[in-house]
Write a protein that holds these residues in place. Structure first.
Motif, PDB file in Angstrom:
ATOM      1  N   TRP A 116       1.295   6.176   1.544  1.00  0.00           N
ATOM      2  CA  TRP A 116       1.284   4.877   2.209  1.00  0.00           C
ATOM      3  C   TRP A 116       2.232   4.818   3.395  1.00  0.00           C
ATOM      4  N   MET A 117       3.299   5.607   3.361  1.00  0.00           N
ATOM      5  CA  MET A 117       4.248   5.605   4.473  1.00  0.00           C
ATOM      6  C   MET A 117       3.646   6.191   5.747  1.00  0.00           C
ATOM      7  N   ASP A 119       0.368   5.521   6.469  1.00  0.00           N
ATOM      8  CA  ASP A 119      -0.891   4.776   6.543  1.00  0.00           C
ATOM      9  C   ASP A 119      -0.766   3.563   7.459  1.00  0.00           C
ATOM     10  N   ASP A 120      -1.817   3.289   8.210  1.00  0.00           N
ATOM     11  CA  ASP A 120      -1.817   2.129   9.102  1.00  0.00           C
ATOM     12  C   ASP A 120      -2.347   0.867   8.433  1.00  0.00           C
ATOM     13  N   SER A 125       0.801  -0.001   3.844  1.00  0.00           N
ATOM     14  CA  SER A 125       2.091   0.205   4.494  1.00  0.00           C
ATOM     15  C   SER A 125       3.152  -0.708   3.879  1.00  0.00           C
ATOM     16  N   TRP A 129       6.579   0.767   2.168  1.00  0.00           N
ATOM     17  CA  TRP A 129       7.940   0.390   2.570  1.00  0.00           C
ATOM     18  C   TRP A 129       8.668  -0.342   1.450  1.00  0.00           C
ATOM     19  N   ALA A 163       3.437  -5.401   6.898  1.00  0.00           N
ATOM     20  CA  ALA A 163       4.307  -4.240   6.745  1.00  0.00           C
ATOM     21  C   ALA A 163       5.692  -4.486   7.333  1.00  0.00           C
TER      22      ALA A 163
END
Length: 221
Positions: A116-117, A119-120, A125, A129, A163
């Motif tokens: 996920w870090m 990923d847009d 996201s 985080w 995000a």
């Protein structure tokens, strides 16, 4: 308890003020408008019921999904199933509950965090985080803090709102829990100005990172 019976129970708990408040916060019409406390009471009566939780989730109903996260068994979800659930979320309140009650407890959340870090997708996201903030606090050996600060400095001001919130929280966690990086964290916050004009409720700390960091550090003394 069947899906039909559970939905009927939620519908019986409709609170118009809650429904109106939810709408103001961006929740659409697919909701009943049940107080969170009442959802918790329903969950307490049902206890854990993974199959029912999955059925509730599929309805996409706001209240049903909030209930689902309280009765689901995170360990029974595959990595792909949880990834799909996170990506299907459309409201940040649901995102925060799934991160707290499901993602956080999943045995493979580190695998997902790393995915996920990069990923847009805004909710993926956000989840990445969120997990990273936890690592900053409890497992800093698992992450590269200088690299994280570089990413925050370069990306936070342009990040999707979903995000951006948890990215900012990671910045605050670094500033609070890692004194060697505190000055840089504050400088990044001042440079970017994210949430500097955020309307804070009286008695609550501003989410503007420099203010938030200094306030939390002052409480450690």
């Amino acid at each position: 308890m069947t899906l039909k019976e559970t939905l009927e129970q939620l519908e019986a708990l409709i609170d118009e003020r809650t429904r109106t408040h939810n709408i103001k916060k961006g929740v659409g019409d697919n909701q009943y408008g049940v107080k969170l406390g009442d959802i918790r009471k329903v969950a307490k009566k049902i206890k854990a019921n993974h199959a029912l939780a999955l059925d509730l989730w599929k309805t996409e109903n706001f209240d049903a999904r909030m209930l689902a996260m309280l009765i689901i068994n995170p360990k029974e979800l595959s990595v792909n199933e949880l990834d799909a659930m996170v990506r299907s979320v459309t409201y940040v309140r649901v995102a925060d509950w799934i991160n707290s009650y499901v993602v956080k407890l999943h045995p493979d959340n580190e695998t997902l965090r790393q995915k996920w870090m990069l990923d847009d997708h805004p909710m993926a996201s956000r989840a990445g985080w969120n997990l990273t903030s936890q690592r900053v606090n409890k497992n800093p050996e698992m992450i590269d803090i200088p690299a994280l600060l570089d990413r925050i400095e370069n990306e936070m001001s342009m990040a999707a709102p979903e995000a951006q919130w948890t990215m900012n929280f990671s910045l605050v966690e670094i500033g609070v829990h890692h004194p060697d990086y505190r000055r840089r964290a504050i400088e990044i916050g001042e440079k970017l100005g994210v949430y500097s004009e955020y309307p804070s409720v009286k008695g609550c700390t501003s989410p503007f990172a420099p203010v938030w960091i200094k306030e939390m550090v002052s409480r450690q003394v």
